[in-house]
Design a protein around this motif. Structure first.
Motif, mmCIF file in Angstrom:
data_model
loop_
_atom_site.group_PDB
_atom_site.id
_atom_site.type_symbol
_atom_site.label_atom_id
_atom_site.label_comp_id
_atom_site.label_asym_id
_atom_site.label_seq_id
_atom_site.Cartn_x
_atom_site.Cartn_y
_atom_site.Cartn_z
ATOM 1 N N ARG A 80 0.854 -1.162 0.019
ATOM 2 C CA ARG A 80 -0.024 0.077 0.216
ATOM 3 C C ARG A 80 0.455 0.976 -0.011
ATOM 4 N NH1 ARG A 80 -4.482 1.390 4.584
ATOM 5 N NH2 ARG A 80 -2.583 1.269 6.050
ATOM 6 N N ARG A 81 2.040 1.230 0.518
ATOM 7 C CA ARG A 81 2.754 2.293 1.011
ATOM 8 C C ARG A 81 3.369 2.704 -0.608
ATOM 9 N NH1 ARG A 81 5.477 -1.713 3.240
ATOM 10 N NH2 ARG A 81 7.657 -2.815 2.290
ATOM 11 N N PHE A 82 3.990 1.132 -1.605
ATOM 12 C CA PHE A 82 4.247 2.365 -2.649
ATOM 13 C C PHE A 82 2.948 3.046 -3.595
ATOM 14 C CE2 PHE A 82 3.107 1.551 -7.458
ATOM 15 C CZ PHE A 82 4.588 2.004 -7.829
ATOM 16 N N PHE A 83 1.567 2.784 -3.185
ATOM 17 C CA PHE A 83 0.576 3.775 -3.669
ATOM 18 C C PHE A 83 0.006 5.201 -3.384
ATOM 19 C CE2 PHE A 83 -0.889 -1.374 -5.381
ATOM 20 C CZ PHE A 83 -0.873 -0.625 -6.460
ATOM 21 N N VAL A 84 0.474 5.309 -2.059
ATOM 22 C CA VAL A 84 0.095 5.960 -1.487
ATOM 23 C C VAL A 84 1.471 6.382 -1.781
ATOM 24 C CG1 VAL A 84 0.596 7.210 0.893
ATOM 25 C CG2 VAL A 84 -0.065 5.314 0.474
ATOM 26 N N ALA A 85 2.604 6.579 -2.076
ATOM 27 C CA ALA A 85 3.770 7.441 -2.073
ATOM 28 C C ALA A 85 3.757 7.811 -3.985
ATOM 29 C CB ALA A 85 5.577 6.639 -2.069
ATOM 30 N N GLY A 86 3.970 7.411 -5.013
ATOM 31 C CA GLY A 86 3.044 7.109 -5.729
ATOM 32 C C GLY A 86 1.956 8.255 -6.584
ATOM 33 N N PHE A 87 0.852 7.755 -5.962
ATOM 34 C CA PHE A 87 -0.023 9.101 -6.086
ATOM 35 C C PHE A 87 -0.069 10.595 -5.396
ATOM 36 C CE2 PHE A 87 -3.133 5.488 -6.242
ATOM 37 C CZ PHE A 87 -3.001 5.865 -7.746
ATOM 38 N N PHE A 88 1.030 10.378 -4.586
ATOM 39 C CA PHE A 88 1.186 11.655 -3.790
ATOM 40 C C PHE A 88 2.277 12.285 -4.458
ATOM 41 C CE2 PHE A 88 -1.024 10.756 0.157
ATOM 42 C CZ PHE A 88 -2.043 11.408 -0.096
ATOM 43 N N VAL A 89 2.548 11.660 -4.241
ATOM 44 C CA VAL A 89 4.355 12.039 -4.984
ATOM 45 C C VAL A 89 3.855 12.717 -7.107
ATOM 46 C CG1 VAL A 89 6.700 11.916 -7.096
ATOM 47 C CG2 VAL A 89 6.491 11.283 -4.445
ATOM 48 N N SER A 90 2.738 11.955 -7.326
ATOM 49 C CA SER A 90 2.319 12.849 -8.689
ATOM 50 C C SER A 90 1.334 13.692 -8.338
ATOM 51 C CB SER A 90 1.302 11.252 -9.159
ATOM 52 O OG SER A 90 1.898 10.742 -9.134
ATOM 53 N N ALA A 91 1.319 14.620 -7.027
ATOM 54 C CA ALA A 91 -0.337 15.602 -7.395
ATOM 55 C C ALA A 91 0.888 16.387 -6.910
ATOM 56 C CB ALA A 91 -1.318 15.062 -5.608
ATOM 57 N N LEU A 92 1.548 16.020 -5.744
ATOM 58 C CA LEU A 92 3.343 16.954 -5.919
ATOM 59 C C LEU A 92 3.928 17.610 -7.222
ATOM 60 C CD1 LEU A 92 4.642 15.926 -2.396
ATOM 61 C CD2 LEU A 92 2.976 17.924 -2.959
ATOM 62 N N LEU B 64 9.167 4.355 -10.927
ATOM 63 C CA LEU B 64 11.173 3.394 -10.193
ATOM 64 C C LEU B 64 11.723 3.855 -9.270
ATOM 65 C CD1 LEU B 64 13.223 3.217 -13.697
ATOM 66 C CD2 LEU B 64 11.920 0.970 -12.125
ATOM 67 N N VAL B 65 10.957 5.757 -8.622
ATOM 68 C CA VAL B 65 11.588 5.811 -7.952
ATOM 69 C C VAL B 65 11.049 5.539 -6.600
ATOM 70 C CG1 VAL B 65 11.916 8.383 -6.847
ATOM 71 C CG2 VAL B 65 12.796 8.193 -8.504
ATOM 72 N N CYS B 66 9.435 5.350 -6.327
ATOM 73 C CA CYS B 66 8.498 5.000 -6.256
ATOM 74 C C CYS B 66 8.879 3.497 -5.014
ATOM 75 C CB CYS B 66 7.298 5.056 -6.279
ATOM 76 S SG CYS B 66 6.802 6.507 -6.400
ATOM 77 N N LEU B 67 9.487 2.647 -6.408
ATOM 78 C CA LEU B 67 9.780 1.005 -6.084
ATOM 79 C C LEU B 67 10.014 1.560 -4.968
ATOM 80 C CD1 LEU B 67 9.287 0.020 -9.618
ATOM 81 C CD2 LEU B 67 8.005 -1.233 -7.441
ATOM 82 N N LEU B 68 11.399 1.769 -5.737
ATOM 83 C CA LEU B 68 12.933 1.902 -4.629
ATOM 84 C C LEU B 68 12.684 2.318 -3.341
ATOM 85 C CD1 LEU B 68 15.792 3.459 -6.942
ATOM 86 C CD2 LEU B 68 15.803 1.585 -6.856
ATOM 87 N N ALA B 69 12.136 3.525 -3.493
ATOM 88 C CA ALA B 69 11.858 3.775 -1.804
ATOM 89 C C ALA B 69 10.866 2.681 -0.598
ATOM 90 C CB ALA B 69 10.766 5.325 -1.679
ATOM 91 N N THR B 70 9.604 2.254 -1.499
ATOM 92 C CA THR B 70 9.092 1.337 -0.829
ATOM 93 C C THR B 70 8.412 -0.035 -1.176
ATOM 94 O OG1 THR B 70 7.403 1.568 -2.519
ATOM 95 C CG2 THR B 70 7.611 3.470 -1.357
ATOM 96 N N SER B 71 9.423 -1.006 -2.231
ATOM 97 C CA SER B 71 8.900 -2.043 -1.889
ATOM 98 C C SER B 71 10.351 -2.660 -1.530
ATOM 99 C CB SER B 71 9.055 -2.244 -3.313
ATOM 100 O OG SER B 71 7.604 -1.609 -4.065
ATOM 101 N N GLN B 72 10.260 -4.082 -1.182
ATOM 102 C CA GLN B 72 11.642 -5.408 -0.641
ATOM 103 C C GLN B 72 10.829 -6.431 -1.703
ATOM 104 O OE1 GLN B 72 11.943 -4.495 3.439
ATOM 105 N NE2 GLN B 72 12.883 -3.119 3.180
ATOM 106 N N GLY B 73 11.795 -7.531 -0.746
ATOM 107 C CA GLY B 73 11.732 -8.594 -1.541
ATOM 108 C C GLY B 73 12.352 -9.456 -2.931
ATOM 109 N N ALA B 74 12.459 -10.195 -3.206
ATOM 110 C CA ALA B 74 12.508 -10.497 -4.318
ATOM 111 C C ALA B 74 11.771 -10.511 -5.513
ATOM 112 C CB ALA B 74 12.815 -12.760 -3.896
ATOM 113 N N TRP B 75 10.583 -10.041 -5.704
ATOM 114 C CA TRP B 75 9.931 -10.159 -6.647
ATOM 115 C C TRP B 75 9.819 -8.325 -7.186
ATOM 116 C CZ3 TRP B 75 7.026 -5.666 -5.384
ATOM 117 C CH2 TRP B 75 6.989 -5.401 -4.333
ATOM 118 N N ARG B 76 10.792 -7.454 -5.879
ATOM 119 C CA ARG B 76 10.844 -5.855 -6.988
ATOM 120 C C ARG B 76 11.990 -6.529 -8.209
ATOM 121 N NH1 ARG B 76 13.718 -1.660 -3.310
ATOM 122 N NH2 ARG B 76 15.760 -2.834 -3.858
#
Length: 251
Positions: free
Chosen positions: A4-16, A133-145
């Motif tokens: 969820r934090r990926f979507f939170v970051a992505g949408f708010f970064v887009s708005a900014l 990509l920036v949002c993925l780097l900042a919010t995602s972890q795990g082998a699937w990333r």
């Protein structure tokens, strides 16, 4: 599944980012009240349409960000899907808007080209992918990333290639429409004139060549440091593309 934090970051970064673009437009007008008048007194103009579309894109991004942060488990799915579709529609128009706005000012040869909105749209898609990509780097972890990032980078590489090809087609069509002498009198500002450094280094090198190479290398060696460099470079390239096109009117 993306956290969820990926979507939170992505949408708010887009708005900014969109809000930052709106602020730049307001200051570009010289008189901020003109933007207000464009909103409250709409006309059948590209500027008026762009004002509403940009405002709609900001609103959709902010609402989706709040939904992801507070109501993701309780908000009706159909409302979220409707907001997402509106956000996509507003975003597509926003990407092409600058190109259509410049096309409407027909006294600059370089702007009088139907491929200009295509170039701006592909640039917008590429820079948007860099923000993903920036949002993925900042919010995602795990082998699937790593697997997900390779997919996103494949899309980014394709967009960079398409952007480069669109620019070549744009230059060729400019020469065809306006003749070699008239076209080159304007295009020389990109190639060897006052904007040459910004064009070749800021856009071609930073926005196209280096990110494309890094995308390809990342797929081979899977090193996230490359992404941390490539994503900002794409954003720099997107800025200098617009800088060069707007400043060509000053010659």
């Amino acid at each position: 599944m993306l956290p969820r934090r990926f979507f939170v970051a992505g949408f708010f970064v887009s708005a900014l980012v969109l809000a930052g673009g709106a602020i730049c437009i307001v200051f570009d007008l010289g008189r901020p009240e003109r933007f207000y008048f464009a909103l409250v007194h709409p006309t059948f103009s590209v500027l008026s349409l762009g004002s509403y579309v940009l405002g709609g894109a900001i609103a959709c991004s902010a609402l989706l960000g709040m939904a992801a942060l507070f109501w993701s488990d309780r908000a009706p799915l159909w409302i979220l899907r409707a907001l997402e579709m509106l956000a996509v529609a507003f975003s597509l128009v926003t990407m092409a808007y600058t190109g259509f706005l410049l096309m409407s000012i027909d006294f600059v040869v370089v702007w009088d080209n139907p491929l200009l909105p295509v170039v701006f749209s592909l640039s917008g898609l590429s820079t948007g992918t860099a923000l993903v990509l920036v949002c993925l780097l900042a919010t995602s972890q795990g082998a699937w990333r790593a697997k997900l990032m390779r997919r996103v980078l494949s899309i980014d590489a394709l967009l960079i290639v398409c952007e480069g090809l669109a620019l070549v087609a744009f230059i060729g069509l400019t020469v065809f429409l306006h003749g070699p002498d008239s076209a080159m009198a304007n295009l020389k500002e990109f190639f060897w004139g006052s904007n040459a450094a910004e064009f070749w280094i800021g856009f071609v090198l930073c926005g196209l060549a280096l990110p494309l190479v890094m995308d390809v290398v990342y797929v081979k060696i899977n090193h996230t440091a490359l992404l941390a460099v490539a994503a900002p470079l794409v954003l720099v390239g997107g800025f200098y593309l617009r800088y060069c096109f707007v400043n060509v009117s000053l010659i």
